[in-house]
Each structure stands twice: as C-alpha cells, then as structure tokens.
Design a protein around this motif. Structure first.
Motif, PDB file in Angstrom:
ATOM      1  N   PHE A  57      41.433  62.354  10.607  1.00  0.00           N
ATOM      2  CA  PHE A  57      42.553  62.259   9.938  1.00  0.00           C
ATOM      3  C   PHE A  57      43.102  63.382   9.068  1.00  0.00           C
ATOM      4  CE2 PHE A  57      45.728  59.763   6.859  1.00  0.00           C
ATOM      5  CZ  PHE A  57      46.270  59.078   7.421  1.00  0.00           C
ATOM      6  N   LEU A  58      42.463  63.212   7.574  1.00  0.00           N
ATOM      7  CA  LEU A  58      42.784  64.140   6.447  1.00  0.00           C
ATOM      8  C   LEU A  58      43.307  65.942   7.459  1.00  0.00           C
ATOM      9  CD1 LEU A  58      39.523  63.616   3.908  1.00  0.00           C
ATOM     10  CD2 LEU A  58      42.420  62.733   4.132  1.00  0.00           C
ATOM     11  N   ASP A  59      42.511  66.159   8.468  1.00  0.00           N
ATOM     12  CA  ASP A  59      42.386  67.390   8.949  1.00  0.00           C
ATOM     13  C   ASP A  59      44.111  67.313   9.411  1.00  0.00           C
ATOM     14  OD1 ASP A  59      40.196  68.643   7.739  1.00  0.00           O
ATOM     15  OD2 ASP A  59      39.633  68.530   9.354  1.00  0.00           O
ATOM     16  N   PHE A  60      43.702  66.614  10.187  1.00  0.00           N
ATOM     17  CA  PHE A  60      45.347  66.227  11.054  1.00  0.00           C
ATOM     18  C   PHE A  60      46.860  66.702  10.278  1.00  0.00           C
ATOM     19  CE2 PHE A  60      48.169  62.573  11.936  1.00  0.00           C
ATOM     20  CZ  PHE A  60      49.051  63.005  12.662  1.00  0.00           C
ATOM     21  N   CYS A  61      46.612  65.755   8.673  1.00  0.00           N
ATOM     22  CA  CYS A  61      47.651  65.688   8.079  1.00  0.00           C
ATOM     23  C   CYS A  61      47.980  66.967   7.380  1.00  0.00           C
ATOM     24  CB  CYS A  61      47.724  64.773   6.649  1.00  0.00           C
ATOM     25  SG  CYS A  61      47.276  63.066   7.532  1.00  0.00           S
ATOM     26  N   ALA A  62      46.879  67.662   7.101  1.00  0.00           N
ATOM     27  CA  ALA A  62      46.427  69.101   6.398  1.00  0.00           C
ATOM     28  C   ALA A  62      47.917  69.718   7.089  1.00  0.00           C
ATOM     29  CB  ALA A  62      45.546  69.266   6.019  1.00  0.00           C
ATOM     30  N   ALA A  63      46.837  69.542   9.141  1.00  0.00           N
ATOM     31  CA  ALA A  63      47.688  70.953   9.999  1.00  0.00           C
ATOM     32  C   ALA A  63      49.080  70.420   9.618  1.00  0.00           C
ATOM     33  CB  ALA A  63      47.206  70.311  11.329  1.00  0.00           C
ATOM     34  N   LEU A  64      49.839  69.077  10.321  1.00  0.00           N
ATOM     35  CA  LEU A  64      51.008  68.670  10.170  1.00  0.00           C
ATOM     36  C   LEU A  64      51.692  69.916   8.940  1.00  0.00           C
ATOM     37  CD1 LEU A  64      51.412  64.920  11.054  1.00  0.00           C
ATOM     38  CD2 LEU A  64      51.834  67.125  12.956  1.00  0.00           C
ATOM     39  N   ASP A  65      51.272  69.345   7.595  1.00  0.00           N
ATOM     40  CA  ASP A  65      52.386  70.647   6.409  1.00  0.00           C
ATOM     41  C   ASP A  65      51.881  71.834   6.287  1.00  0.00           C
ATOM     42  OD1 ASP A  65      53.048  67.602   5.288  1.00  0.00           O
ATOM     43  OD2 ASP A  65      50.574  67.028   4.320  1.00  0.00           O
ATOM     44  N   ALA A  66      50.712  72.282   6.965  1.00  0.00           N
ATOM     45  CA  ALA A  66      50.279  73.818   6.971  1.00  0.00           C
ATOM     46  C   ALA A  66      51.388  74.163   8.180  1.00  0.00           C
ATOM     47  CB  ALA A  66      48.899  74.007   7.539  1.00  0.00           C
ATOM     48  N   HIS A  67      52.165  73.701   8.799  1.00  0.00           N
ATOM     49  CA  HIS A  67      52.530  74.047  10.110  1.00  0.00           C
ATOM     50  C   HIS A  67      54.108  73.388  10.358  1.00  0.00           C
ATOM     51  CE1 HIS A  67      49.637  74.565  11.901  1.00  0.00           C
ATOM     52  NE2 HIS A  67      49.689  75.429  12.574  1.00  0.00           N
ATOM     53  N   ALA A  68      54.302  72.915   8.830  1.00  0.00           N
ATOM     54  CA  ALA A  68      56.053  72.538   8.287  1.00  0.00           C
ATOM     55  C   ALA A  68      56.161  71.939   9.377  1.00  0.00           C
ATOM     56  CB  ALA A  68      56.301  74.033   8.182  1.00  0.00           C
ATOM     57  N   MET A  69      55.997  70.627   9.694  1.00  0.00           N
ATOM     58  CA  MET A  69      56.095  69.686  10.802  1.00  0.00           C
ATOM     59  C   MET A  69      55.970  68.658   9.547  1.00  0.00           C
ATOM     60  SD  MET A  69      53.755  70.136  14.042  1.00  0.00           S
ATOM     61  CE  MET A  69      53.823  71.722  15.311  1.00  0.00           C
ATOM     62  N   PRO A  70      57.312  68.224   9.452  1.00  0.00           N
ATOM     63  CA  PRO A  70      57.315  66.799   7.971  1.00  0.00           C
ATOM     64  C   PRO A  70      57.553  65.627   9.303  1.00  0.00           C
ATOM     65  CG  PRO A  70      59.576  68.435   7.834  1.00  0.00           C
ATOM     66  CD  PRO A  70      58.553  68.694   9.130  1.00  0.00           C
ATOM     67  N   TYR A  71      56.876  65.149   8.097  1.00  0.00           N
ATOM     68  CA  TYR A  71      55.951  63.160   9.359  1.00  0.00           C
ATOM     69  C   TYR A  71      55.858  62.278   8.389  1.00  0.00           C
ATOM     70  CZ  TYR A  71      51.527  63.549   7.377  1.00  0.00           C
ATOM     71  OH  TYR A  71      50.827  63.657   5.598  1.00  0.00           O
ATOM     72  N   VAL A  72      56.263  61.147   9.245  1.00  0.00           N
ATOM     73  CA  VAL A  72      55.642  59.680   8.198  1.00  0.00           C
ATOM     74  C   VAL A  72      54.764  59.336   9.513  1.00  0.00           C
ATOM     75  CG1 VAL A  72      57.924  59.501   6.881  1.00  0.00           C
ATOM     76  CG2 VAL A  72      57.841  58.294   9.735  1.00  0.00           C
ATOM     77  N   ILE A  73      53.881  58.528   8.698  1.00  0.00           N
ATOM     78  CA  ILE A  73      52.922  57.759   9.658  1.00  0.00           C
ATOM     79  C   ILE A  73      53.743  56.050   9.265  1.00  0.00           C
ATOM     80  CG2 ILE A  73      50.897  56.297   9.652  1.00  0.00           C
ATOM     81  CD1 ILE A  73      50.446  59.029   9.030  1.00  0.00           C
ATOM     82  N   LEU A  74      54.560  55.590  10.537  1.00  0.00           N
ATOM     83  CA  LEU A  74      55.351  54.617  10.954  1.00  0.00           C
ATOM     84  C   LEU A  74      54.577  53.181   9.894  1.00  0.00           C
ATOM     85  CD1 LEU A  74      56.929  55.485  13.923  1.00  0.00           C
ATOM     86  CD2 LEU A  74      57.990  55.474  11.456  1.00  0.00           C
ATOM     87  N   SER A  75      53.501  52.917  10.347  1.00  0.00           N
ATOM     88  CA  SER A  75      53.228  51.521   9.745  1.00  0.00           C
ATOM     89  C   SER A  75      51.129  51.901  10.260  1.00  0.00           C
ATOM     90  CB  SER A  75      53.895  50.704  10.810  1.00  0.00           C
ATOM     91  OG  SER A  75      53.187  50.686  12.455  1.00  0.00           O
ATOM     92  N   GLY A  76      50.985  50.789   9.524  1.00  0.00           N
ATOM     93  CA  GLY A  76      49.318  50.978   9.725  1.00  0.00           C
ATOM     94  C   GLY A  76      48.450  51.025   9.405  1.00  0.00           C
TER      95      GLY A  76
END
Length: 488
Positions: free
Chosen positions: A56-75
């Motif tokens: 999970f931590l790597d997943f979030c880091a990958a989105l940030d590293a590739h300049a893909m703004p995201y939000v985790i919607l719920s849960g």
C-alpha cells in the motif's frame, strides 16, 4: 463427492489438511464459494499483513512519483495497518488511462505483480497486485475510477474531487469531508444498502464538517427529508434508512439531471465495448488438478481456492466433469480399481456421455463463469481416463477415450501432482506398489504431453503449496501483462 462410476479423489492423507474458512461443500459439484479468510497459520498471516502494508505504501508512493494526483475515497480509517477490502481511489480521466501501464511496471510496487485488471464500468477498473509470501499470497486491490456515474447521471468528476484533496495523518491523500460524504452517501443510497457501519461513517464526516455536509444533504434531499436524514444519522437509525430506501433513491434521481444525450451515448458505447472484451477475453481462470490417489489433490485444491479467491469474484469446483449442472450425492467408492469393467458398448456410451457433458457444461456453466471473473477448479478431468481407465471401469484395450481427447475443451492450466510410489501406497492402501509405479509413470508422461505444471507433493507441505500457487500467479501475471501491452 463422486458417483459410483466416478470415484472420489484421494484425500491426500500424507498432507495435513488446512482447516480453512474457505469451505467447499464436497457433496455439491457446482458449489460456489468466495472467501478470503486467512489461514490459521498465525505467523504466515502476520507476514502477509506486513507485506500488504508495504504494498500500500509503495502504491501511494508510485502515484505521487508519477505525478498522478489521487484521493482514497472511503474506508481508509485503518490504513495502512489494516486493509480489509478494495482501495477505492479516484484520479483524473487522463491518469485513469495511465494506470494499467503503471501497475504493470514491476518497479511501481516492488515485489508485487499485476495479476488481474477487471474493468467494471466506463471509467472504473479494479486491479489485483499479488506478492508471493512463502506458501501464502499477499494482495492489494486498488479499485480506480475517474468519475462516479450511475443510472445515466454523473455524480462526481475526478477533477472536482481532486481539487478538494488533503493529506491524511498517515500520509496518503483523501477528499474533503463534505466531498467524501457526498460520494459515500450517494453510493450507499444508490445501492440501497445502508448498515450501521455506513451510518457511523456518515456521522463521523458530518461531525468533521457539519456546514459542508448539511449543504450536501440540502442539495440531495428536499426538506423535511434532509432534516430527517440528519436525525437518522445522529441516532444511528438503520431502520429509518431501510424504510425510506425508495424515497431516498427517488430524491437522489430528482436532485441530479441526467447527462446530456451525447454523454450518455458515449458512456453506453463504452459499456458495450467493455462487455464485448470481457466475453472475448474473459478474466476468469480454469484449473484442472490431476494425479493419482494419495498425491494430495484435496489439500492442494483447497489451498488454491483459498489463496486465489481474492483475485476472482467467485470460486466454483467441479469433480471430474460438469455433471450437467446437477449436485450429486456424496457416495464414495473406496476401491475404484476393484470394480468390474463395463462392456465395450457401455463404455462407448459412457465416453459419449462425458463428451456431451463437457461441451454442454463448458457452454452453459464453465465459460460464462469464466467471463464473470470466476475461478473454476476441476478435481480430476477427462484426461484421467487416459492414464487410469480401470478407475472408470473401461475395459482393457478401450481406445475411444483417446480418439476423442482432442475434442474436449481444455482448461487454462494443468496441474499434475505426483509423489514417490512408496508414499502413494502409504497414503492410499488400495493400490499395490507396482500399480503405483505404473500410475506415476503414466501421469508423468501425460504431464509432458499437456505441458502441464508438475508438482512433487512428496516434499514438505509448505513447499508443495507454494509451488501450487506459483503456477496460477505466473499465468495470470503473464496474461494481464500481454493484454495491457496489446491495448497500448
């Protein structure tokens, strides 16, 4: 689990059985099961959870590293220490199209491979990342969307949600409280299921931003319904939501106009293409597990079902053949090789019946289940008759089953189990050492002909189970990677 003429498979006495939360009713050849209950092996479960957290931590880091703004919607309240379900997240329309390549890149989430990508809406796709952890598998299921659409209405666009994003204490991005409240409220009411824990989430968000959340309620539900809603949320009144389910759905429909005709037309066309791709390139998997009695099929199959279940929507198990969709009784033949062979005419009729059953079953149950992202496991298959005709009471010299073998629908993966003949005799005392030696040789030859994955179950239990899950994971990863490459 078997009829009189199709004996049950060996129980694998030399392999200790897992007491799995993923229980398969062995009297039901068409049984459906779907559970990701952890193994009772506490140490391996702790290891799996630790790997999932890092994924999970790597997943979030990958989105940030590739300049893909995201939000985790719920849960996300337990993240990253406890991740109990899919990770619902939103990105922009442009970044949504970039996600397959990102997740297919092994360096994005180190140690994990993309094994499944199921598009379940025009702009919604769920991925499965898997990391082999000993004989267990750690999964992460990012479920992406670029917009929230339902019944011809566009409720939320990614750009608007991303504009409100903020960082949670744990370091990942989440939407503003009122935006999350709107998404979660619309989603739960649209589905028509609002339970106590859903109301708890409403209450938490309402307490965090009462002004913003009340504005959402006022926009989505007219007075006095919006006031009753807030009261039901504050009291945790599940019964109220159930009683007003249709009224809430109607209010939601009235609050949001339908998309423009062109938008709905494009969305519909995209949905038709998505369904066509699912039919032509199904995301399910068919595995056939073969091997002599005593080779441990039951143990291996139960482990496969438990560990692979999170990749699929459902799991179905067949014994030998589809049986025309009928649930059979649980009569077990304890000495299958002791039965008297049938005559040639009766044997030909039996083989013909098998052919009809396989094709009817494949067209009616197996392939449709594969299209619906099911895991289908066969405990034995037609090809067992080539190796061990006496088990199926075929007479000496019977050849019809060999003539027709190329006409039988084939699974995606063949797993053929084997063990030293002496061990087979020790586990299953019904056969002689000489018979076990012949069966072992013939199954090895069959494995060579089918290019099957051969698994030695004479090793330790964990080594056996690790090898069993490695083959399907490799197949799924290769298939998903090829599809993503072909789509680019």
């Amino acid at each position: 689990m078997a009829s009189e003429n199709e004996p049950a498979s060996g129980s694998g006495q030399g392999l200790s059985r897992f007491s799995s939360g993923f229980a398969v009713n062995q009297a039901d050849q068409m049984n459906v099961a779907a559970s990701a209950q952890p193994s009772p092996d506490d140490a391996s479960t702790v290891a799996v959870e630790a790997v999932r957290k890092q994924m999970f931590l790597d997943f979030c880091a990958a989105l940030d590293a590739h300049a893909m703004p995201y939000v985790i919607l719920s849960g996300y309240s337990g993240y990253p220490d406890r991740i109990d379900s899919d990770i619902d997240f939103m990105v922009s329309e442009a970044d949504f199209l970039r996600l397959p390549a990102l997740f297919n890149d092994a360096s994005s989430v180190p140690g994990a491979r993309l094994v499944q990508a199921v598009q379940h809406g025009p702009s919604a796709c769920c991925y499965a990342l898997a990391s082999h952890t000993g004989h267990r598998i750690a999964y992460l299921h990012p479920d992406s969307t670029a917009s929230y659409r339902s019944k011809g209405r566009l409720w939320l666009r990614g750009q608007a949600v991303l504009a409100s994003r903020r960082k949670a204490a744990a370091g990942f991005w989440i939407p503003a409280a009122a935006v999350e409240f709107e998404y979660y409220f619309v989603k739960r009411c649209d589905k028509g299921v609002v339970e106590a824990h859903h109301i708890d989430t409403f209450a938490t968000l309402l307490a965090e931003d009462p002004v913003g959340c009340r504005a959402v309620l006022a926009r989505l539900a007219p007075l006095p319904l919006s006031d009753e809603l807030e009261s039901a949320i504050s009291k945790g009144n599940v019964a109220w939501f159930e009683q007003h389910r249709q009224q809430l759905q109607l209010a939601l429909s009235d609050s949001m106009p339908r998309e423009a005709f062109v938008g709905r037309l494009l969305s519909r066309a995209s949905e038709i293409l998505r369904r066509a791709r699912r039919i032509l390139r199904p995301t399910g998997l068919v595995i056939a597990v073969l091997g002599p009695d005593g080779s441990g099929k039951t143990t291996v199959i139960e482990h496969l079902e438990r560990e692979l279940a999170p990749v699929f929507r459902r799991v179905r198990r067949f014994h030998l053949r589809p049986h025309f969709g009928a649930a059979l009784g649980s009569t077990v033949v304890t000495d299958p090789h002791g039965e008297k062979p049938r005559g040639h005419l009766a044997s030909a009729a039996k083989v013909g019946l098998f052919m009809i059953d396989y094709w009817m079953g494949w067209l009616r149950w197996v392939y449709p289940a594969k299209v619906r992202s099911n895991l289908i496991v066969f405990d034995r298959y037609y090809h067992d008759m080539l190796v061990d005709p006496a088990r199926y009471r075929l007479p000496r010299g019977s050849f019809l089953q060999r003539l027709l073998v190329d006409l039988v629908p084939k699974p995606d993966i063949w797993l053929i189990l084997h063990a030293p003949p002496e061990l087979l005799v020790a586990r299953k005392g019904e056969i002689t050492l000489e018979a076990a030696q012949v069966l072992s040789k013939d199954y090895a030859h069959l494995a060579f002909q089918l290019h099957a994955i051969s698994i030695d179950t004479g090793r330790g239990l964990k080594e056996t189970l690790a090898a069993a899950v490695a083959a399907p994971l490799e197949y799924l990863a290769t298939r998903t990677s090829a599809r993503i490459g072909a789509a680019r």
